[in-house]
Design a protein around this motif. Structure first.
Motif, mmCIF file in Angstrom:
data_model
loop_
_atom_site.group_PDB
_atom_site.id
_atom_site.type_symbol
_atom_site.label_atom_id
_atom_site.label_comp_id
_atom_site.label_asym_id
_atom_site.label_seq_id
_atom_site.Cartn_x
_atom_site.Cartn_y
_atom_site.Cartn_z
ATOM 1 N N TYR A 53 -0.920 13.162 -21.641
ATOM 2 C CA TYR A 53 0.125 12.336 -21.041
ATOM 3 C C TYR A 53 0.149 11.009 -21.782
ATOM 4 C CZ TYR A 53 3.056 10.350 -17.387
ATOM 5 O OH TYR A 53 4.088 9.783 -16.697
ATOM 6 N N SER A 54 1.323 10.614 -22.235
ATOM 7 C CA SER A 54 1.421 9.451 -23.125
ATOM 8 C C SER A 54 1.277 8.114 -22.410
ATOM 9 C CB SER A 54 2.765 9.487 -23.868
ATOM 10 O OG SER A 54 3.847 9.443 -22.942
ATOM 11 N N LYS A 55 1.526 8.064 -21.094
ATOM 12 C CA LYS A 55 1.491 6.795 -20.370
ATOM 13 C C LYS A 55 0.152 6.580 -19.678
ATOM 14 C CE LYS A 55 6.456 6.677 -19.312
ATOM 15 N NZ LYS A 55 7.459 6.549 -18.232
ATOM 16 N N LYS A 56 -0.184 5.311 -19.473
ATOM 17 C CA LYS A 56 -1.351 4.975 -18.660
ATOM 18 C C LYS A 56 -1.065 5.382 -17.220
ATOM 19 C CE LYS A 56 -3.857 2.762 -21.769
ATOM 20 N NZ LYS A 56 -5.143 3.334 -22.254
ATOM 21 N N GLN A 57 -2.063 5.965 -16.555
ATOM 22 C CA GLN A 57 -1.923 6.351 -15.155
ATOM 23 C C GLN A 57 -2.819 5.460 -14.302
ATOM 24 O OE1 GLN A 57 -1.460 10.759 -14.418
ATOM 25 N NE2 GLN A 57 -2.423 10.851 -16.428
ATOM 26 N N ILE A 58 -2.192 4.731 -13.388
ATOM 27 C CA ILE A 58 -2.915 3.765 -12.555
ATOM 28 C C ILE A 58 -2.779 4.168 -11.087
ATOM 29 C CG2 ILE A 58 -3.289 1.331 -12.054
ATOM 30 C CD1 ILE A 58 -3.363 1.959 -15.036
ATOM 31 N N ALA A 59 -3.889 4.237 -10.397
ATOM 32 C CA ALA A 59 -3.876 4.543 -8.967
ATOM 33 C C ALA A 59 -3.795 3.250 -8.164
ATOM 34 C CB ALA A 59 -5.124 5.317 -8.573
ATOM 35 N N VAL A 60 -2.980 3.274 -7.122
ATOM 36 C CA VAL A 60 -2.906 2.163 -6.172
ATOM 37 C C VAL A 60 -3.291 2.710 -4.805
ATOM 38 C CG1 VAL A 60 -1.390 0.504 -5.024
ATOM 39 C CG2 VAL A 60 -1.121 0.948 -7.465
ATOM 40 N N ILE A 61 -4.303 2.100 -4.199
ATOM 41 C CA ILE A 61 -4.784 2.533 -2.882
ATOM 42 C C ILE A 61 -4.544 1.400 -1.890
ATOM 43 C CG2 ILE A 61 -6.773 3.328 -1.549
ATOM 44 C CD1 ILE A 61 -8.014 4.269 -4.196
ATOM 45 N N CYS A 62 -3.761 1.673 -0.845
ATOM 46 C CA CYS A 62 -3.497 0.639 0.153
ATOM 47 C C CYS A 62 -3.716 1.204 1.552
ATOM 48 C CB CYS A 62 -2.090 0.079 0.004
ATOM 49 S SG CYS A 62 -0.769 1.250 0.297
ATOM 50 N N PRO A 63 -3.901 0.352 2.550
ATOM 51 C CA PRO A 63 -4.228 0.831 3.898
ATOM 52 C C PRO A 63 -3.137 1.675 4.543
ATOM 53 C CG PRO A 63 -4.794 -1.483 3.652
ATOM 54 C CD PRO A 63 -3.987 -1.121 2.455
ATOM 55 N N GLU A 64 -1.857 1.310 4.298
ATOM 56 C CA GLU A 64 -0.744 2.034 4.903
ATOM 57 C C GLU A 64 0.537 1.636 4.185
ATOM 58 O OE1 GLU A 64 -0.126 0.859 8.944
ATOM 59 O OE2 GLU A 64 0.635 -1.115 8.379
ATOM 60 N N LEU A 65 1.634 2.315 4.539
ATOM 61 C CA LEU A 65 2.947 1.936 4.006
ATOM 62 C C LEU A 65 3.951 1.625 5.106
ATOM 63 C CD1 LEU A 65 3.432 4.360 0.984
ATOM 64 C CD2 LEU A 65 2.948 1.913 0.925
ATOM 65 N N LEU A 66 3.519 1.701 6.368
ATOM 66 C CA LEU A 66 4.423 1.444 7.485
ATOM 67 C C LEU A 66 4.860 -0.021 7.519
ATOM 68 C CD1 LEU A 66 2.680 3.524 10.294
ATOM 69 C CD2 LEU A 66 4.791 4.088 9.081
ATOM 70 N N GLY A 67 3.932 -0.914 7.219
ATOM 71 C CA GLY A 67 4.244 -2.331 7.237
ATOM 72 C C GLY A 67 4.963 -2.762 5.972
ATOM 73 N N ILE A 68 5.942 -3.669 6.109
ATOM 74 C CA ILE A 68 6.708 -4.147 4.963
ATOM 75 C C ILE A 68 5.794 -4.847 3.955
ATOM 76 C CG2 ILE A 68 8.483 -5.794 4.256
ATOM 77 C CD1 ILE A 68 9.990 -5.157 6.750
ATOM 78 N N HIS A 69 4.767 -5.532 4.442
ATOM 79 C CA HIS A 69 3.833 -6.220 3.550
ATOM 80 C C HIS A 69 3.277 -5.272 2.495
ATOM 81 C CE1 HIS A 69 0.370 -8.701 2.326
ATOM 82 N NE2 HIS A 69 -0.336 -7.592 2.437
ATOM 83 N N TYR A 70 2.759 -4.122 2.929
ATOM 84 C CA TYR A 70 2.129 -3.188 1.994
ATOM 85 C C TYR A 70 3.159 -2.455 1.135
ATOM 86 C CZ TYR A 70 -2.136 -4.004 4.643
ATOM 87 O OH TYR A 70 -3.218 -4.597 5.235
ATOM 88 N N SER A 71 4.265 -2.051 1.737
ATOM 89 C CA SER A 71 5.270 -1.316 0.964
ATOM 90 C C SER A 71 5.901 -2.211 -0.097
ATOM 91 C CB SER A 71 6.339 -0.733 1.890
ATOM 92 O OG SER A 71 6.967 -1.737 2.635
ATOM 93 N N LYS A 72 6.132 -3.483 0.232
ATOM 94 C CA LYS A 72 6.709 -4.399 -0.758
ATOM 95 C C LYS A 72 5.721 -4.686 -1.876
ATOM 96 C CE LYS A 72 9.159 -8.728 -1.470
ATOM 97 N NZ LYS A 72 8.533 -8.915 -2.791
ATOM 98 N N LEU A 73 4.453 -4.900 -1.517
ATOM 99 C CA LEU A 73 3.450 -5.183 -2.540
ATOM 100 C C LEU A 73 3.290 -3.991 -3.488
ATOM 101 C CD1 LEU A 73 1.437 -7.089 -3.749
ATOM 102 C CD2 LEU A 73 -0.212 -6.457 -1.979
ATOM 103 N N ALA A 74 3.266 -2.780 -2.933
ATOM 104 C CA ALA A 74 3.179 -1.585 -3.766
ATOM 105 C C ALA A 74 4.397 -1.475 -4.681
ATOM 106 C CB ALA A 74 3.054 -0.341 -2.897
ATOM 107 N N THR A 75 5.571 -1.808 -4.147
ATOM 108 C CA THR A 75 6.794 -1.767 -4.951
ATOM 109 C C THR A 75 6.748 -2.800 -6.067
ATOM 110 O OG1 THR A 75 8.090 -1.016 -3.048
ATOM 111 C CG2 THR A 75 9.302 -1.991 -4.877
ATOM 112 N N ASP A 76 6.256 -4.007 -5.767
ATOM 113 C CA ASP A 76 6.141 -5.045 -6.792
ATOM 114 C C ASP A 76 5.152 -4.639 -7.885
ATOM 115 O OD1 ASP A 76 7.982 -6.698 -5.568
ATOM 116 O OD2 ASP A 76 6.483 -7.834 -4.453
ATOM 117 N N ILE A 77 4.072 -3.968 -7.490
ATOM 118 C CA ILE A 77 3.094 -3.483 -8.473
ATOM 119 C C ILE A 77 3.746 -2.445 -9.390
ATOM 120 C CG2 ILE A 77 0.973 -2.132 -8.757
ATOM 121 C CD1 ILE A 77 -0.058 -3.500 -6.186
ATOM 122 N N GLU A 78 4.499 -1.516 -8.786
ATOM 123 C CA GLU A 78 5.148 -0.474 -9.585
ATOM 124 C C GLU A 78 6.142 -1.074 -10.580
ATOM 125 O OE1 GLU A 78 7.499 2.499 -11.217
ATOM 126 O OE2 GLU A 78 8.340 0.943 -9.900
#
Length: 323
Positions: A53-78
C-alpha cells in the motif's frame, strides 16, 4: 503449489520468488513477469502475492463518536492526513483502557500500522518502540508517548475573573459522569480563585448530551437557592439547559448567565452568541499530525515531546452584569 516448486518451475531461487511477490525492486522486470505468469497458471498467485500500500496508514483511537467534540477532532485529524496523502483507520475504545491497549496491540502487531493517534487516552498507555504514538488530551504520569496537551486553566481563570467583575458569586455547574475532567477543571479553578463551591449549584447527571442539560437544569430549578451563572461541561448540555430555562419562562442572560466549556457549534441559530471556553480543535489536530509525521520522516528528537495548547475565554453575550 509450494513456493519451492514454483521456484524450480521458474528456474530461480526461492528467495527470488519471495522478492517477486513482495515487490522487491532488485528483481528484473523479465524475471518478475515470468514468475507471476507461472504462478497465475498454477493458481497460487493470490496465495503469495503481497501488495504494497503506497500511503501511510495511521490509526486513530478515540473514546466515542457520539459527541461532537470527538467526531470533529477525528474529522480535523483526517483532513490533515489527507493533505499528507495518508489513510486514517478509526476505532472506538468506549472509554476503556483495556480496549484502548488491545486496539494498540492489534494495530501494531497485526496490521503493522505506521503510527497511532490517541484522543483522550485512558489509563496507562501501552507503547511500542517500533510505532510512534501521539496522544491528544490528558497527560499520563509516565510519559511514554508524545502528547499534545490542553491548558484550560488560563481560560477558566479569565472567565471567573470576568464573572466577578460582573458581580457573580453564586456559580453553578451542570455536567455528566463521563465529563469528569471538565468538572474537576471547574472545581480546581473555583478553589484557585478563592471562590466558594456550593454543592447546591452543582448537577452531575447520569444522562448524557441534551438530556444531561435539560434534567440537570430542571433539578436546579427545583431548589430554593439558585446560581446566577451556570457552567456547562460541553455544548450539547448547554442546549438542554437553554431549552429547560425557556420552558420555565426564564431567559438567558436576563435570569441566568451561561458559559459553555467548549465552543463547538451546537447552537448556531441561538439569537445571541454563547459565552464559552474555546477549544481550537483544528490546532490540536494539526499539531498532533505534525509531531507524528516528524517521527515517520525521522525528524523528531528521541525525547518524548509535550506541546501545550492554551484555550481562551470567549466573552460572548450570555453573561449579565448584575452589579
Amino acid at each position: 503449489m509450494t513456493m519451492t516448486k514454483l521456484a524450480k518451475l521458474s528456474g530461480v531461487s526461492v528467495s527470488t520468488v519471495s522478492k517477486v511477490f513482495s515487490g522487491n525492486p532488485e528483481i528484473s522486470e523479465e524475471t518478475r513477469n515470468k514468475v507471476i505468469a507461472l504462478a497465475k497458471q498454477a493458481g497460487c498467485f493470490e496465495k503469495y502475492f503481497k501488495p504494497q500500500y503506497s500511503k501511510k496508514q495511521i490509526a486513530v483511537i478515540c473514546p466515542e463518536l457520539l459527541g461532537i467534540h470527538y467526531s470533529k477532532l477525528a474529522t480535523d485529524i483526517e483532513k490533515n492526513f489527507h493533505k499528507r496523502s495518508a489513510t486514517m483507520l478509526l476505532s472506538i475504545s468506549n472509554f476503556s483502557a483495556k480496549t484502548q491497549n488491545e486496539l494498540i496491540e492489534y494495530y501494531v502487531n497485526y496490521l503493522h500500522i505506521d503510527g497511532i493517534i490517541l484522543i483522550d487516552p485512558v489509563g496507562k498507555i501501552k507503547s511500542y518502540t517500533s510505532v510512534p504514538i501521539v496522544a491528544i488530551g490528558m497527560k499520563n504520569e509516565e510519559q511514554v508517548v508524545d502528547y499534545v496537551n490542553i491548558d484550560i486553566n488560563y481560560a477558566i481563570d479569565c472567565s471567573l475573573e470576568y464573572l466577578q467583575k460582573m458581580g457573580h458569586q453564586k456559580i453553578g455547574f451542570i455536567g455528566e459522569t463521563l465529563a469528569d475532567n471538565e468538572y474537576h477543571y471547574f472545581l480546581n479553578a473555583m478553589r484557585r480563585n478563592g471562590l466558594p463551591v456550593n454543592e447546591t449549584y452543582i448537577e452531575i447527571s447520569d444522562k448524557r448530551f441534551y438530556d444531561a442539560g435539560y434534567y440537570g437544569m430542571e433539578s436546579l430549578l427545583g431548589k430554593d437557592d439558585l446560581p446566577t451563572v451556570i457552567y456547562t461541561a460541553y455544548s450539547h448540555i448547554a442546549v438542554g439547559v437553554l431549552q429547560r430555562i425557556h420552558e420555565a419562562g426564564f431567559k438567558v442572560p436576563e435570569d441566568f448567565s451561561l458559559i459553555c466549556m467548549d465552543d463547538i457549534q451546537s447552537v448556531p441559530y441561538y439569537p445571541i452568541r454563547l459565552s464559552s471556553i474555546r477549544m481550537h480543535l483544528d490546532d490540536l489536530a494539526a499539531i498532533a499530525v505534525r509531531i507524528l509525521f516528524h517521527h515517520l520522516e525521522g525528524e523528531q528528537p528521541s525525547a518524548k515531546q509535550s506541546v501545550l495548547v492554551k484555550r481562551e475565554f470567549f466573552m460572548g453575550e450570555t453573561i449579565k452584569n448584575i452589579q
